[in-house]
Design a protein around this motif. Structure first.
Motif, PDB file in Angstrom:
ATOM      1  N   GLN A   1      45.996  81.264  46.218  1.00  0.00           N
ATOM      2  CA  GLN A   1      44.753  81.870  46.678  1.00  0.00           C
ATOM      3  C   GLN A   1      44.684  83.346  46.292  1.00  0.00           C
ATOM      4  O   GLN A   1      43.622  83.838  45.896  1.00  0.00           O
ATOM      5  CB  GLN A   1      44.629  81.707  48.184  1.00  0.00           C
ATOM      6  N   LEU A   2      45.807  84.038  46.379  1.00  0.00           N
ATOM      7  CA  LEU A   2      45.858  85.439  45.968  1.00  0.00           C
ATOM      8  C   LEU A   2      45.508  85.577  44.489  1.00  0.00           C
ATOM      9  O   LEU A   2      44.677  86.413  44.114  1.00  0.00           O
ATOM     10  CB  LEU A   2      47.247  86.020  46.249  1.00  0.00           C
ATOM     11  N   VAL A   3      46.107  84.744  43.665  1.00  0.00           N
ATOM     12  CA  VAL A   3      45.850  84.804  42.218  1.00  0.00           C
ATOM     13  C   VAL A   3      44.387  84.481  41.925  1.00  0.00           C
ATOM     14  O   VAL A   3      43.720  85.196  41.166  1.00  0.00           O
ATOM     15  CB  VAL A   3      46.807  83.854  41.467  1.00  0.00           C
ATOM     16  N   ILE A   4      43.855  83.430  42.527  1.00  0.00           N
ATOM     17  CA  ILE A   4      42.463  83.049  42.284  1.00  0.00           C
ATOM     18  C   ILE A   4      41.513  84.133  42.776  1.00  0.00           C
ATOM     19  O   ILE A   4      40.520  84.456  42.107  1.00  0.00           O
ATOM     20  CB  ILE A   4      42.159  81.690  42.939  1.00  0.00           C
ATOM     21  N   GLY A   5      41.804  84.728  43.924  1.00  0.00           N
ATOM     22  CA  GLY A   5      40.965  85.799  44.436  1.00  0.00           C
ATOM     23  C   GLY A   5      40.939  87.002  43.512  1.00  0.00           C
ATOM     24  O   GLY A   5      39.876  87.579  43.249  1.00  0.00           O
ATOM     25  N   ILE A   6      42.095  87.370  42.980  1.00  0.00           N
ATOM     26  CA  ILE A   6      42.151  88.510  42.060  1.00  0.00           C
ATOM     27  C   ILE A   6      41.434  88.175  40.750  1.00  0.00           C
ATOM     28  O   ILE A   6      40.728  89.022  40.194  1.00  0.00           O
ATOM     29  CB  ILE A   6      43.609  88.946  41.838  1.00  0.00           C
ATOM     30  N   VAL A   7      41.577  86.948  40.269  1.00  0.00           N
ATOM     31  CA  VAL A   7      40.870  86.534  39.050  1.00  0.00           C
ATOM     32  C   VAL A   7      39.359  86.606  39.270  1.00  0.00           C
ATOM     33  O   VAL A   7      38.619  87.088  38.406  1.00  0.00           O
ATOM     34  CB  VAL A   7      41.318  85.122  38.610  1.00  0.00           C
ATOM     35  N   GLN A   8      38.901  86.156  40.423  1.00  0.00           N
ATOM     36  CA  GLN A   8      37.466  86.223  40.703  1.00  0.00           C
ATOM     37  C   GLN A   8      36.978  87.668  40.760  1.00  0.00           C
ATOM     38  O   GLN A   8      35.880  87.964  40.309  1.00  0.00           O
ATOM     39  CB  GLN A   8      37.148  85.497  42.007  1.00  0.00           C
ATOM     40  N   LEU A   9      37.793  88.540  41.316  1.00  0.00           N
ATOM     41  CA  LEU A   9      37.405  89.957  41.358  1.00  0.00           C
ATOM     42  C   LEU A   9      37.337  90.545  39.955  1.00  0.00           C
ATOM     43  O   LEU A   9      36.437  91.334  39.655  1.00  0.00           O
ATOM     44  CB  LEU A   9      38.386  90.747  42.222  1.00  0.00           C
ATOM     45  N   THR A  10      38.269  90.179  39.095  1.00  0.00           N
ATOM     46  CA  THR A  10      38.261  90.725  37.730  1.00  0.00           C
ATOM     47  C   THR A  10      37.113  90.158  36.901  1.00  0.00           C
ATOM     48  O   THR A  10      36.700  90.793  35.938  1.00  0.00           O
ATOM     49  CB  THR A  10      39.598  90.463  37.009  1.00  0.00           C
ATOM     50  N   ARG A  11      36.607  88.996  37.282  1.00  0.00           N
ATOM     51  CA  ARG A  11      35.448  88.424  36.592  1.00  0.00           C
ATOM     52  C   ARG A  11      34.146  89.059  37.052  1.00  0.00           C
ATOM     53  O   ARG A  11      33.086  88.722  36.543  1.00  0.00           O
ATOM     54  CB  ARG A  11      35.378  86.918  36.823  1.00  0.00           C
ATOM     55  N   GLY A  12      34.196  89.941  38.025  1.00  0.00           N
ATOM     56  CA  GLY A  12      33.002  90.643  38.468  1.00  0.00           C
ATOM     57  C   GLY A  12      32.383  90.122  39.746  1.00  0.00           C
ATOM     58  O   GLY A  12      31.373  90.667  40.198  1.00  0.00           O
ATOM     59  N   GLU A  13      32.950  89.084  40.339  1.00  0.00           N
ATOM     60  CA  GLU A  13      32.430  88.588  41.610  1.00  0.00           C
ATOM     61  C   GLU A  13      32.890  89.522  42.723  1.00  0.00           C
ATOM     62  O   GLU A  13      34.001  90.039  42.692  1.00  0.00           O
ATOM     63  CB  GLU A  13      32.917  87.167  41.859  1.00  0.00           C
ATOM     64  N   ASN A  14      32.024  89.736  43.701  1.00  0.00           N
ATOM     65  CA  ASN A  14      32.357  90.670  44.774  1.00  0.00           C
ATOM     66  C   ASN A  14      32.203  90.013  46.134  1.00  0.00           C
ATOM     67  O   ASN A  14      31.224  89.308  46.379  1.00  0.00           O
ATOM     68  CB  ASN A  14      31.449  91.902  44.706  1.00  0.00           C
ATOM     69  N   PRO A  15      33.140  90.269  47.032  1.00  0.00           N
ATOM     70  CA  PRO A  15      33.005  89.771  48.403  1.00  0.00           C
ATOM     71  C   PRO A  15      31.902  90.532  49.138  1.00  0.00           C
ATOM     72  O   PRO A  15      31.612  91.682  48.812  1.00  0.00           O
ATOM     73  CB  PRO A  15      34.379  90.023  49.017  1.00  0.00           C
ATOM     74  N   ASP A  16      31.325  89.886  50.121  1.00  0.00           N
ATOM     75  CA  ASP A  16      30.228  90.504  50.869  1.00  0.00           C
ATOM     76  C   ASP A  16      30.662  91.737  51.656  1.00  0.00           C
ATOM     77  O   ASP A  16      29.893  92.677  51.803  1.00  0.00           O
ATOM     78  CB  ASP A  16      29.611  89.499  51.839  1.00  0.00           C
ATOM     79  N   GLN A  17      31.886  91.748  52.174  1.00  0.00           N
ATOM     80  CA  GLN A  17      32.312  92.812  53.071  1.00  0.00           C
ATOM     81  C   GLN A  17      33.249  93.825  52.428  1.00  0.00           C
ATOM     82  O   GLN A  17      33.931  94.567  53.132  1.00  0.00           O
ATOM     83  CB  GLN A  17      32.953  92.212  54.324  1.00  0.00           C
ATOM     84  N   GLY A  18      33.329  93.864  51.125  1.00  0.00           N
ATOM     85  CA  GLY A  18      34.116  94.893  50.455  1.00  0.00           C
ATOM     86  C   GLY A  18      35.366  94.370  49.792  1.00  0.00           C
ATOM     87  O   GLY A  18      36.052  93.484  50.316  1.00  0.00           O
ATOM     88  N   THR A  19      35.666  94.951  48.653  1.00  0.00           N
ATOM     89  CA  THR A  19      36.795  94.516  47.845  1.00  0.00           C
ATOM     90  C   THR A  19      38.128  94.914  48.465  1.00  0.00           C
ATOM     91  O   THR A  19      39.079  94.134  48.472  1.00  0.00           O
ATOM     92  CB  THR A  19      36.678  95.104  46.430  1.00  0.00           C
ATOM     93  N   VAL A  20      38.204  96.125  48.997  1.00  0.00           N
ATOM     94  CA  VAL A  20      39.479  96.614  49.534  1.00  0.00           C
ATOM     95  C   VAL A  20      39.942  95.756  50.705  1.00  0.00           C
ATOM     96  O   VAL A  20      41.110  95.342  50.758  1.00  0.00           O
ATOM     97  CB  VAL A  20      39.359  98.099  49.948  1.00  0.00           C
ATOM     98  N   ILE A  21      39.052  95.467  51.625  1.00  0.00           N
ATOM     99  CA  ILE A  21      39.444  94.655  52.781  1.00  0.00           C
ATOM    100  C   ILE A  21      39.780  93.225  52.350  1.00  0.00           C
ATOM    101  O   ILE A  21      40.695  92.597  52.885  1.00  0.00           O
ATOM    102  CB  ILE A  21      38.363  94.684  53.879  1.00  0.00           C
TER     103      ILE A  21
END
Length: 119
Positions: free
Chosen positions: A48-68
């Motif tokens: 899940q950590l790897v997939i989450g980081i891959v999604q962030l690098t593809r430009g997808e953003n979480p609703d409540q902020g990337t840092v959190i």
């Protein structure tokens, strides 16, 4: 976020917690097979950590902020391994209780990750 993996990780964490709760109720410490279960749950959280980081690098953003979001991802990935390490230092039934707590915390973190992403 990959919802199926989030659900699978939360369910596996709760199953691990129930399994260690059973060991606690029988006054048993964590055994080798508990550590195999912890490894499976930890691999799910790491995926899940790897997939989450891959999604962030593809430009997808979480609703409540990337840092959190990243902080919760890292916390989720470390939760069960740290509980397992602590259970090694406490070789009584309380070691099983430590892993039980780690599994419950991981399940709660998974719900929060789903919420942070925008689920």
């Amino acid at each position: 976020m990959f919802d199926a993996l989030t659900i699978a990780t939360a369910v596996a964490a709760l199953a691990l917690a129930a399994w260690c709760g059973h060991a606690f109720a029988k006054d048993q410490s964590t055994k080798d097979w508990h550590f195999i279960g912890m490894a499976v749950v930890s691999l799910l959280a790491l995926a899940q950590l790897v997939i989450g980081i891959v999604q962030l690098t593809r430009g997808e953003n979480p609703d409540q902020g990337t840092v959190i979001f990243v902080a919760y991802l890292v916390g989720a990935a470390l939760c069960v391994p740290l509980a397992g390490f602590m259970s090694l230092t406490e070789r009584s039934k309380w070691g099983s209780m430590t892993v039980l707590a780690g599994g419950v915390v991981l399940a709660v973190l998974e719900v929060r990750l789903y919420d942070i992403w925008g689920g």
